[in-house]
Design an enzyme around this catalytic site. Sequence first.
Site, short mmCIF file in Angstrom:
data_model
loop_
_atom_site.label_atom_id
_atom_site.label_comp_id
_atom_site.label_asym_id
_atom_site.label_seq_id
_atom_site.Cartn_x
_atom_site.Cartn_y
_atom_site.Cartn_z
N ASP A 30 0.85 -1.19 0.00
CA ASP A 30 0.00 0.00 0.00
C ASP A 30 0.89 1.24 0.00
O ASP A 30 1.82 1.35 0.81
CB ASP A 30 -0.89 -0.03 1.26
CG ASP A 30 -1.88 1.13 1.33
OD1 ASP A 30 -3.09 0.88 1.16
OD2 ASP A 30 -1.45 2.28 1.55
N ASP A 42 -4.23 2.34 -4.82
CA ASP A 42 -2.90 2.37 -4.18
C ASP A 42 -2.52 1.09 -3.45
O ASP A 42 -1.52 1.08 -2.75
CB ASP A 42 -2.76 3.60 -3.28
CG ASP A 42 -3.15 3.36 -1.83
OD1 ASP A 42 -4.14 2.65 -1.59
OD2 ASP A 42 -2.46 3.91 -0.96
N GLU A 43 -3.31 0.03 -3.58
CA GLU A 43 -2.91 -1.17 -2.84
C GLU A 43 -3.32 -2.45 -3.55
O GLU A 43 -4.25 -2.47 -4.35
CB GLU A 43 -3.48 -1.16 -1.44
CG GLU A 43 -4.98 -1.28 -1.38
CD GLU A 43 -5.51 -0.97 0.01
OE1 GLU A 43 -5.45 -1.86 0.87
OE2 GLU A 43 -5.98 0.16 0.21
N1 DCP Z 1 -8.79 8.16 -0.26
C1 DCP Z 1 -9.88 9.01 -0.30
N2 DCP Z 1 -10.74 9.04 0.78
C2 DCP Z 1 -10.52 8.29 1.88
C3 DCP Z 1 -9.43 7.42 1.93
C4 DCP Z 1 -8.57 7.40 0.84
O1 DCP Z 1 -10.08 9.71 -1.29
N3 DCP Z 1 -11.38 8.35 2.91
C5 DCP Z 1 -7.83 8.16 -1.38
C6 DCP Z 1 -6.69 9.12 -1.10
C7 DCP Z 1 -5.58 8.24 -0.65
C8 DCP Z 1 -5.83 6.96 -1.43
O2 DCP Z 1 -7.25 6.88 -1.56
O3 DCP Z 1 -4.30 8.79 -0.93
C9 DCP Z 1 -5.30 5.73 -0.75
O4 DCP Z 1 -5.95 5.51 0.48
P1 DCP Z 1 -5.19 4.99 1.77
O5 DCP Z 1 -6.24 4.62 2.76
O6 DCP Z 1 -4.19 3.96 1.40
O7 DCP Z 1 -4.50 6.30 2.36
P2 DCP Z 1 -3.10 6.97 2.02
O8 DCP Z 1 -2.35 6.21 0.98
O9 DCP Z 1 -3.34 8.41 1.70
O10 DCP Z 1 -2.34 6.92 3.41
P3 DCP Z 1 -1.65 5.66 4.13
O11 DCP Z 1 -0.19 6.00 4.22
O12 DCP Z 1 -2.27 5.59 5.49
O13 DCP Z 1 -1.92 4.46 3.30
MG MG Z 2 -2.10 4.15 1.17
MG MG Z 3 -4.83 2.07 0.49
#
Ligand code: DCP
Ligand code: MG
Ligand code: MG
Length: 356
Positions: free
Chosen positions: A8, A103-104
């Site tokens: 991720d 992203d994962e």
């Molecule tokens: N996303 C979104 N709304 C959310 C959660 C996520 O639009 N409530 C989008 C933005 C994030 C992407 O999806 O960048 C990936 O989600 P992740 O939950 O993997 O969050 P991040 O990659 O931003 O942070 P982390 O380092 O915790 O994975």
């Molecule tokens: Mg992420």
């Molecule tokens: Mg994610």
Amino acid sequence: MRHILHADFDAFYASVEQRDDPRLRGRPLVVGGRPEDRGVVASASYEARRFGIRSAMPMRTAFERCPRLIRLAPRFERYAEVSRAVMDIFRSITPLVEPLSLDEAYLDVTGSVTQALPPARVASDLKGRVRTELGLTISVGVATSKSAAKIASDLDKPDGLTVVPPGAEREFLAPLPVGRLWGVGPKTAAILEHEGIHRIGQLAERTDEWLVGRFGRMGEHMSRLARGEDRREVETARARKSVSAETTLAQDSDDPEELIELVGRLSQRVGGHLSSRGLHARTVRLKLRLADFTTFTRQKAVPEGVDDSMGVEAVAVALLRSELAPGRLFRLVGVGAVGFDPVEDEPIQPRLVGLD
Ligand code: DCP
Ligand code: MG
Ligand code: MG
């Protein structure tokens, strides 16, 4: 035994922006909608998280916590491009890649593991490639099951690598909060907490009877996951088995008009899913449950394939007609499409409202 990775991106949207514009590096940054439009935070850089800023938080609250916060509107095309690039890297080490969102993904790397190349090395090599080829960091969990790998990838963010040794799944999970378990949302977690169950280990000690009594079939599932038992396979979209929709009737019915109308609506849902994904199904399946809970399916192969609502509906309604009889009361109907032709894997990304 299988070796599964869950990978991720760290602060995905925010990290892509910081990579693309060096001036943003090291700064508290969020990607999301405008505060004056009641926007919310989609992604927060790790610098922003130090202020307590998190995904899904109202943008206004984020600015209250950090007035010098930088906000950018999302560039979905750009993130999709980066997503395709990382999935290509994943697929270059194994064909068994299951994207969960942009992203994962899960990767089954069983085939790449050797004496000289243990799963942890496969994971660190992968992290290295993503860093050099894309200039971004991913966090990776390594385990023998999907659920343990997913939980592990989140424990050491950012730039993390967490390995659950084979056989140690239950031990690994035991001290973690129940809310970390797949399928345990805030509501279920609250009920469990109320029963004095805070950690996964405490859940694992409850009997199946107790859990099923409280949560039904979901309870069975939770108890297995809590004990580290999860045999679900990494499924590529290619291997995806079915798309389906079902519904329980408000009242058991034998009324042909009502049942046909319902099957039509379910077919629309299934067909819509097929067309939007470009999927081509070879079989349409009807699921029926009678008032006495007898459940069965009827299916029909469609050699030329179906890829839209009309196609699904025509077959599903024909299957239904031959089951209709006065006094034969139905409790549930479901429509499914199975047997897909190969298509490109396409991750699904939920979007939040309020983004601009
Ligand atoms: N996303 C979104 N709304 C959310 C959660 C996520 O639009 N409530 C989008 C933005 C994030 C992407 O999806 O960048 C990936 O989600 P992740 O939950 O993997 O969050 P991040 O990659 O931003 O942070 P982390 O380092 O915790 O994975
Ligand atoms: Mg992420
Ligand atoms: Mg994610």
